[in-house]
Enzyme design. Structure first.
Site, PDB file in Angstrom:
ATOM      1  N   THR A  14       0.822  -1.213   0.000  1.00 33.75           N
ATOM      2  CA  THR A  14       0.000   0.000   0.000  1.00 33.75           C
ATOM      3  C   THR A  14       0.853   1.259   0.000  1.00 33.75           C
ATOM      4  O   THR A  14       0.637   2.190  -0.794  1.00 33.75           O
ATOM      5  CB  THR A  14      -0.934  -0.002   1.225  1.00 33.75           C
ATOM      6  OG1 THR A  14      -1.783  -1.145   1.164  1.00 33.75           O
ATOM      7  CG2 THR A  14      -1.781   1.258   1.254  1.00 33.75           C
ATOM      8  N   GLU A 131       8.948  11.231   8.296  1.00 29.20           N
ATOM      9  CA  GLU A 131       7.666  11.918   8.486  1.00 29.20           C
ATOM     10  C   GLU A 131       6.490  10.958   8.402  1.00 29.20           C
ATOM     11  O   GLU A 131       5.505  11.092   9.131  1.00 29.20           O
ATOM     12  CB  GLU A 131       7.511  13.021   7.434  1.00 29.20           C
ATOM     13  CG  GLU A 131       6.234  13.830   7.564  1.00 29.20           C
ATOM     14  CD  GLU A 131       6.149  14.583   8.873  1.00 29.20           C
ATOM     15  OE1 GLU A 131       5.199  14.335   9.636  1.00 29.20           O
ATOM     16  OE2 GLU A 131       7.039  15.412   9.139  1.00 29.20           O
ATOM     17  N   GLY A 136       0.516   9.456   9.341  1.00 27.76           N
ATOM     18  CA  GLY A 136       0.281   9.488   7.895  1.00 27.76           C
ATOM     19  C   GLY A 136       0.587  10.821   7.253  1.00 27.76           C
ATOM     20  O   GLY A 136       1.718  11.303   7.284  1.00 27.76           O
ATOM     21  N   ILE A 138      -0.386  13.791   8.126  1.00 27.36           N
ATOM     22  CA  ILE A 138      -0.278  14.943   9.017  1.00 27.36           C
ATOM     23  C   ILE A 138       1.204  15.228   9.243  1.00 27.36           C
ATOM     24  O   ILE A 138       1.947  14.339   9.669  1.00 27.36           O
ATOM     25  CB  ILE A 138      -0.956  14.671  10.371  1.00 27.36           C
ATOM     26  CG1 ILE A 138      -2.424  14.296  10.183  1.00 27.36           C
ATOM     27  CG2 ILE A 138      -0.819  15.857  11.301  1.00 27.36           C
ATOM     28  CD1 ILE A 138      -3.105  13.837  11.463  1.00 27.36           C
ATOM     29  N   GLU A 192      -7.341  -4.838  10.159  1.00 22.51           N
ATOM     30  CA  GLU A 192      -6.777  -6.064   9.600  1.00 22.51           C
ATOM     31  C   GLU A 192      -7.568  -7.281  10.067  1.00 22.51           C
ATOM     32  O   GLU A 192      -8.349  -7.219  11.029  1.00 22.51           O
ATOM     33  CB  GLU A 192      -5.316  -6.208  10.042  1.00 22.51           C
ATOM     34  CG  GLU A 192      -4.418  -5.049   9.661  1.00 22.51           C
ATOM     35  CD  GLU A 192      -4.111  -4.997   8.179  1.00 22.51           C
ATOM     36  OE1 GLU A 192      -4.323  -6.021   7.493  1.00 22.51           O
ATOM     37  OE2 GLU A 192      -3.660  -3.943   7.706  1.00 22.51           O
ATOM     38  N   LYS A 207       4.092   5.089  17.682  1.00 23.42           N
ATOM     39  CA  LYS A 207       4.076   6.482  17.244  1.00 23.42           C
ATOM     40  C   LYS A 207       4.352   7.430  18.410  1.00 23.42           C
ATOM     41  O   LYS A 207       5.090   8.412  18.261  1.00 23.42           O
ATOM     42  CB  LYS A 207       2.730   6.806  16.602  1.00 23.42           C
ATOM     43  CG  LYS A 207       2.440   5.988  15.350  1.00 23.42           C
ATOM     44  CD  LYS A 207       0.993   6.140  14.904  1.00 23.42           C
ATOM     45  CE  LYS A 207       0.662   5.229  13.742  1.00 23.42           C
ATOM     46  NZ  LYS A 207      -0.767   5.257  13.375  1.00 23.42           N
TER      47      LYS A 207
END
Length: 430
Positions: A14, A131, A136, A138, A192, A207
């Site tokens: 993806t 980043e 994602g 942002i 998932e 994160k």
């Protein structure tokens, strides 16, 4: 215009496929902003024959991502394989050892091995940009490391997992139980087949570990993050939260205190007036608090091909322009050794839901235990009477220490009138 920046892309799932598609779709704009074209010239993936929705003709193919990472024809290596170890880590380390810039979206690798990988990047002088590893599309990393660089950050708080936020949104908006909302998220592709990584809080904790390192100038310390997921959140608790003027969110919170740095992922109740309360569905949001800037809030899509590719290409543009800073904002020798503060030291208010037998004296027993542990009640909700049967009782407390609340909860849970494990949620005034 300068010669093109040659990109080696490892991983064509993806994220990798989205990156390739974005670089081609916006090639002219990207070249103008980068000062030269940025072109993927070589790729690596496990299955050469799989249709990935983007043409691969003309690209050099590497079976081994480490070989791709060290290929002399590649200027910058993009890692979109995933996983804390294995080929992802090996190829990133190989690229850095060869002095090549690295762009990665790999939050797990950075959370677990970020300190060592950043030290290697600093030693070789190779840029390391990530980043896409947090929130994602942002620009949370750039905002914290660059835009807010002049501030002492006191707190970072955010909705860092879109799967959990979608599930909690569905449970509130449609009065669904957790299992139903999870099944719907899986049907729509937001969760998932094995959703544990998301719903148990691990993804968000990776994160938060990265954000805490950047915010407080300390080495990444995933092991010190307290992690709880959302499996125990019920539709009943979400309904009670609404009555009390709150919403339930899975939040990551990292704070600097006099004792050190605390970092925790868990469900919380926040006031409906909080700027994080209306962030619904698969959206993420991150709030930073700095001593001079005050609060800064960023919101957007935290995952998916487009948003993640947007962040990766932004890093590639920085590399093309020669813009980079130390991975965690300052030299490794300047990172602090502030201690990690355990969850037991938290001070705040709490929501407590009990299923109790409706008989005289039950509330008095519970109140006595809370009093013994210096926990003061703010409010109580009890709906109706059912003598001799189980009824829910909801209590909220004033500010107290987590350790005191945990000790009181252990005693309350042992009462014969309490017929189910108590539900505890922390209340945060964000």
């Amino acid at each position: 215009m300068a010669h093109p920046l040659s990109v080696g892309l490892a991983g064509l799932g993806t994220v990798g496929g989205g990156t390739l598609a974005l670089l081609r779709a916006n090639a002219e704009l990207i070249a103008a902003r980068a000062g030269r074209p940025i072109t993927v010239t070589a790729v690596s993936a496990r299955d050469r024959g799989r249709d990935r929705g983007v043409p691969l003709a003309g690209l050099r193919w590497f079976e081994d991502p480490v070989a791709l990472a060290t290929d002399p024809g590649v200027d910058v290596f993009v890692e979109a394989i995933g996983g804390a170890d294995g080929p992802a880590r090996a190829s990133v380390e190989a690229a850095l050892a060869a002095g090549k810039p690295v762009v990665t979206a790999n939050k797990a690798m950075l959370a677990v091995h970020g300190a060592a990988i950043a030290a290697q990047a600093e030693a070789t002088g190779a840029p390391l940009l990530f980043e896409a590893a947090v929130a994602g599309g942002i620009p949370a990393i750039k905002a914290l490391r660059e835009g807010l660089a002049a501030n002492r950050i006191t707190r970072v708080a955010g909705i860092l997992n879109g799967t959990c936020n979608y599930i909690l949104t569905m449970m509130r908006a449609e009065a669904r139980e957790f299992a139903e909302a999870l099944a719907e998220a899986q049907r729509l592709g937001y969760a998932e087949a094995d959703p544990s990584f998301d719903i148990d809080g691990i993804d968000a904790a990776h994160k938060l570990a990265i954000l805490a390192a950047l915010a407080f100038g300390r080495p990444v310390d995933f092991g010190s993050v307290h992690v709880e997921g959302i499996r125990s959140v019920s539709a009943l608790d979400i309904a009670f939260a609404g009555e009390l003027g709150y919403r339930i969110k899975l939040l990551g919170i990292a704070e600097r205190t006099a004792a050190g740095v605390s970092a925790r992922i868990h469900p919380v109740m926040i006031p409906v007036t909080s700027p994080l309360a209306p962030v619904e569905g698969v959206f993420n949001a991150v709030a930073f608090e700095g001593d001079f800037v005050g609060r800064v809030l960023l919101e957007g899509r935290g995952a998916g091909a487009g948003p993640t590719a947007s962040a990766i290409v932004a890093d590639l543009i920085d590399i093309a322009r020669g813009r980079h800073t130390p991975p965690f904002g300052m030299a490794a020798s300047l990172l602090s050794a502030e201690p990690a503060v355990p969850i037991t030291e938290r001070e705040g208010a709490y929501y407590l839901r009990l299923m109790v037998v409706d008989r005289p004296g039950v509330i008095a027993d519970i109140s006595a235990i809370l009093r013994d542990h210096s926990v003061s009640l703010e409010s109580m909700l009890q709906r109706g009477r059912s003598p001799g049967e189980a009824v829910p009782v909801v209590l909220t407390t004033h500010i107290c220490r987590e350790a005191a609340m945990a000790a009181a909860l252990a005693r309350i849970g042992a009462l014969d009138s309490v017929i189910a494990p108590p539900t505890l949620l922390r209340i945060e005034a964000l």
